[in-house]
Structure formats: C-alpha cells, structure tokens
Design a protein around this motif. Structure first.
Motif, PDB file in Angstrom:
ATOM      1  N   LEU A  20       0.829  -1.208   0.000  1.00  0.00           N
ATOM      2  CA  LEU A  20       0.000   0.000   0.000  1.00  0.00           C
ATOM      3  C   LEU A  20       0.862   1.257   0.000  1.00  0.00           C
ATOM      4  N   MET A  21       1.941   1.242   0.789  1.00  0.00           N
ATOM      5  CA  MET A  21       2.845   2.386   0.836  1.00  0.00           C
ATOM      6  C   MET A  21       3.360   2.719  -0.559  1.00  0.00           C
ATOM      7  N   ASN A  22       3.853   1.692  -1.278  1.00  0.00           N
ATOM      8  CA  ASN A  22       4.364   1.918  -2.630  1.00  0.00           C
ATOM      9  C   ASN A  22       3.263   2.399  -3.565  1.00  0.00           C
ATOM     10  N   THR A  23       2.048   1.891  -3.366  1.00  0.00           N
ATOM     11  CA  THR A  23       0.927   2.311  -4.207  1.00  0.00           C
ATOM     12  C   THR A  23       0.606   3.786  -3.994  1.00  0.00           C
ATOM     13  N   PHE A  24       0.552   4.222  -2.737  1.00  0.00           N
ATOM     14  CA  PHE A  24       0.267   5.632  -2.442  1.00  0.00           C
ATOM     15  C   PHE A  24       1.389   6.537  -2.953  1.00  0.00           C
ATOM     16  N   VAL A  25       2.628   6.048  -2.866  1.00  0.00           N
ATOM     17  CA  VAL A  25       3.763   6.816  -3.394  1.00  0.00           C
ATOM     18  C   VAL A  25       3.586   7.024  -4.895  1.00  0.00           C
ATOM     19  N   ARG A  26       3.179   5.974  -5.588  1.00  0.00           N
ATOM     20  CA  ARG A  26       2.955   6.067  -7.042  1.00  0.00           C
ATOM     21  C   ARG A  26       1.789   6.992  -7.345  1.00  0.00           C
ATOM     22  N   ASP A  30       3.910  13.045  -9.959  1.00  0.00           N
ATOM     23  CA  ASP A  30       5.244  13.460 -10.396  1.00  0.00           C
ATOM     24  C   ASP A  30       5.873  14.418  -9.386  1.00  0.00           C
ATOM     25  N   LEU A  31       6.343  13.844  -8.299  1.00  0.00           N
ATOM     26  CA  LEU A  31       7.039  14.606  -7.264  1.00  0.00           C
ATOM     27  C   LEU A  31       8.419  13.984  -7.053  1.00  0.00           C
ATOM     28  N   PRO A  32       9.416  14.770  -6.629  1.00  0.00           N
ATOM     29  CA  PRO A  32      10.745  14.213  -6.390  1.00  0.00           C
ATOM     30  C   PRO A  32      10.709  13.131  -5.300  1.00  0.00           C
ATOM     31  N   SER A  33      11.535  12.110  -5.461  1.00  0.00           N
ATOM     32  CA  SER A  33      11.593  11.017  -4.485  1.00  0.00           C
ATOM     33  C   SER A  33      11.984  11.532  -3.100  1.00  0.00           C
ATOM     34  N   ILE A  34      12.825  12.583  -3.059  1.00  0.00           N
ATOM     35  CA  ILE A  34      13.264  13.137  -1.774  1.00  0.00           C
ATOM     36  C   ILE A  34      12.079  13.746  -1.031  1.00  0.00           C
ATOM     37  N   GLN A  35      11.217  14.442  -1.765  1.00  0.00           N
ATOM     38  CA  GLN A  35      10.043  15.060  -1.142  1.00  0.00           C
ATOM     39  C   GLN A  35       9.089  13.984  -0.621  1.00  0.00           C
ATOM     40  N   ALA A  86      12.279   3.881  -7.984  1.00  0.00           N
ATOM     41  CA  ALA A  86      11.910   2.692  -8.756  1.00  0.00           C
ATOM     42  C   ALA A  86      10.394   2.544  -8.842  1.00  0.00           C
ATOM     43  N   VAL A  87       9.710   2.815  -7.734  1.00  0.00           N
ATOM     44  CA  VAL A  87       8.244   2.726  -7.716  1.00  0.00           C
ATOM     45  C   VAL A  87       7.633   3.668  -8.749  1.00  0.00           C
ATOM     46  N   ASP A  88       8.229   4.846  -8.918  1.00  0.00           N
ATOM     47  CA  ASP A  88       7.691   5.834  -9.850  1.00  0.00           C
ATOM     48  C   ASP A  88       7.983   5.495 -11.312  1.00  0.00           C
ATOM     49  N   HIS A  89       9.000   4.654 -11.570  1.00  0.00           N
ATOM     50  CA  HIS A  89       9.431   4.423 -12.946  1.00  0.00           C
ATOM     51  C   HIS A  89       9.302   2.978 -13.419  1.00  0.00           C
ATOM     52  N   LEU A  90       8.935   2.054 -12.518  1.00  0.00           N
ATOM     53  CA  LEU A  90       8.807   0.644 -12.886  1.00  0.00           C
ATOM     54  C   LEU A  90       7.415   0.140 -12.521  1.00  0.00           C
ATOM     55  N   LEU A  91       7.114  -1.085 -12.917  1.00  0.00           N
ATOM     56  CA  LEU A  91       5.912  -1.725 -12.408  1.00  0.00           C
ATOM     57  C   LEU A  91       6.033  -1.838 -10.893  1.00  0.00           C
ATOM     58  N   LEU A  92       4.914  -1.722 -10.193  1.00  0.00           N
ATOM     59  CA  LEU A  92       4.944  -1.839  -8.728  1.00  0.00           C
ATOM     60  C   LEU A  92       5.545  -3.169  -8.294  1.00  0.00           C
ATOM     61  N   GLY A 208      -2.448  14.132   0.838  1.00  0.00           N
ATOM     62  CA  GLY A 208      -3.175  13.016   1.438  1.00  0.00           C
ATOM     63  C   GLY A 208      -2.557  11.674   1.087  1.00  0.00           C
ATOM     64  N   TYR A 209      -2.182  11.489  -0.193  1.00  0.00           N
ATOM     65  CA  TYR A 209      -1.556  10.240  -0.617  1.00  0.00           C
ATOM     66  C   TYR A 209      -0.245   9.985   0.140  1.00  0.00           C
ATOM     67  N   LEU A 210       0.560  11.050   0.308  1.00  0.00           N
ATOM     68  CA  LEU A 210       1.853  10.882   0.987  1.00  0.00           C
ATOM     69  C   LEU A 210       1.666  10.606   2.479  1.00  0.00           C
ATOM     70  N   LEU A 211       0.669  11.229   3.082  1.00  0.00           N
ATOM     71  CA  LEU A 211       0.386  10.947   4.492  1.00  0.00           C
ATOM     72  C   LEU A 211      -0.100   9.513   4.661  1.00  0.00           C
ATOM     73  N   PHE A 212      -0.911   9.054   3.713  1.00  0.00           N
ATOM     74  CA  PHE A 212      -1.366   7.654   3.758  1.00  0.00           C
ATOM     75  C   PHE A 212      -0.187   6.706   3.532  1.00  0.00           C
TER      76      PHE A 212
END
Length: 292
Positions: A20-26, A30-35, A86-92, A208-212
């Motif tokens: 779920l964490m990786n899903t919400f991150v995705r 389009d936000l920087p991974s650091i943020q 990787a989550v942002d650029h590959l399959l989950l 909201g997605y990032l908090l989740f």
C-alpha cells in the motif's frame, strides 16, 4: 491461535501495508523522491517518538552505538530514496521484488562485517536470487527501464546494509523504537534542505496520498515487529514475499500494469530461493527434525 500462525498473519499484514505504501507513493504523482521520502519518514518519526515517550524507553542511546546508528540511518535513507524512484518508474511488482533482494544482501553484509558464517545453501540462494534479479532488470542498453531497475536494486542493497546494522544494534542492546526514531529523524533532516529550496507544490490530494503512504509504512513497521515477536525469522520471513503478489494485484487494478514474461520468471526464481532458504532453515532439507 498458535503463535507461529499469529506471526504469519502479522507478516502478511506488514507485506500488504508496504505494498500500500508503494501504491500511495505512485499515486502521489510526479514529485521528487526526496520530497516523498520526507513525508513518509515524518509520519514514522511522530509514531516512533510517541512510542518512546509512552513506553518510557526514553531518547537516550549508547554512545558506542552512534556509528552503527548513523550507518543504519544513511543506508536506510538511500534505500528508501532508491525504492521510491523505482516505484515511480517501474511496475509496482518489479520495484517491490528488487527491494526484496535485501534479505540476500543481509547474508553478504553479515559475512563481510559481522563475520557470520555463510554455508553453501546460503551462497546458492544469494547466487540464485541475483540471477533472478537479472531477469527483472534485463540488462541491455536498449532497455529504457535499465537505470530505474539498477536504482531499484541499489535500494535493495541499501536496505540490506541497513538491516545488517539493525541486527548488530540489536545484539548491542539498542531498542527497536529508538532505532526507528533515529533513522526517521536523520532522514527528515537530510531531506529537509531539499524540501525548503526545491519544494514542489502539491495538491491536497497529493498531500493526502503521501500521508497515507507514511501511515501504511508505519503500520508495516509495527506489524513486522509484532510478527518477529511471535515467531523466529527463519519460520515466517518467506511470507514477506507476498508483498510482490499484493503489489502486482494493486498495480493491475489501479494502473493496468502486467509484468512481462522475464519479470515473472525473475519473481519465480527469487521467491524460489526464499522458499529454499525457508525449507533449509526449518530442517526439511537436512537430517534435522522438521519443526511443526
């Protein structure tokens, strides 16, 4: 309920939370991974601070453990940043599986730095898992996903190094909640300057997605800690690979992602090596009496 079965249920819950964490991150876009990392770790920081205060463990630590704490925090931060990229650029499912290479890197780092013995079974499992990762990475200059795949593998290496440091800290008597607190604090401090000077505007939905994502990650940490309190790692760790199944299902439902044949073969090889290690540790492949 048998305590081993409780451990299995908790580790399955942890796997679902991390998927779920990786899903919400995705989903956060389009936000920087650091943020993304900052928000994920900030939630974990608040949760760890609450536990330390409520349990009266306190915020002190052994001075001789500072170097290891710093190593754990540094490697963990690198691991999260690479995993989120990787989550942002590959399959989950691909990103999750590359991150699940970490247990095999723990074996390598434990041998190199903790001087723990590695037998032929563990060596075979590490080699097999690495071969499996190549099917997911598909090393080729024509592969557009090569760089994200290598970064995802680096995330697994970082996580493996971090878990090795955690293992050593545990042997030295450092408390788990403080290790989480130190890591989360370090990661937030390291990423804060970027957040201040290179902040990307976010919608309420993205926040909201990032908090989740942070809540899911915190839930995963609590669940996996509970799992290993109920049963030893050798008996239940193989079930952690269910995260890849959860990630594949979520990726298909939400993003229409379908792993290709090579990635699927890589999943089978890596999970096969994990099952192989599980059966060996339980005594099914030796003359030891298998545990009930």
């Amino acid at each position: 309920m048998n305590e081993k079965y409780k451990g299995i249920l908790y580790i399955l819950l942890a796997a679902f939370c991390f998927a779920l964490m990786n899903t919400f991150v995705r989903l956060s876009g389009d936000l920087p991974s650091i943020q993304k990392s900052f928000f994920r770790n900030f939630v974990a920081l608040l949760a760890a601070a609450f536990i330390l205060k409520r349990s009266k463990i306190g915020f002190s630590f052994k001075k001789e453990n500072f170097t290891l704490l710093l190593l754990r925090a540094t490697c963990g931060t690198v691991g999260i940043l690479c995993n989120f990229y990787a989550v942002d650029h590959l399959l989950l499912s691909d990103a999750s599986m590359l991150n699940k290479m970490s247990p095999f890197f723990v074996i390598i780092f434990s041998y190199l730095f903790l001087k723990e013995k590695v037998n032929w079974v563990q060596s075979l499992a590490v080699i097999g898992a690495f071969i499996g990762s190549l099917f997911i990475i598909k090393p080729s200059f024509s592969n557009l996903d090569l760089v994200p795949s290598l970064i995802g593998l680096l995330g697994g290496i970082g996580a493996g190094a971090a878990y090795t440091a955690v293992r050593s800290l545990g042997q030295r008597g450092e408390k788990g909640p403080f290790i989480v607190f130190f890591f989360s604090s370090f990661s937030c401090l390291v990423t804060l300057p970027f957040l201040i000077f290179q902040y990307h505007e976010m919608s309420l939905l993205q926040i909201g997605y990032l908090l989740f994502a942070g809540l899911a990650a915190t839930g995963g940490q609590f669940a996996i800690t509970a799992a290993y309190c109920y049963a030893p790692a050798k008996e239940i760790s193989v079930y952690d690979y269910s995260q890849v199944i959860f990630a594949a299902i979520l990726g298909f439902i939400l993003f229409g992602q379908i792993p290709d044949l090579y990635s699927g073969l890589g999943y089978i090889i890596i999970c096969g090596m994990a099952v192989f290690m599980f059966l060996y540790n339980m005594g099914y492949l030796t003359r030891k009496n298998p545990q009930a």
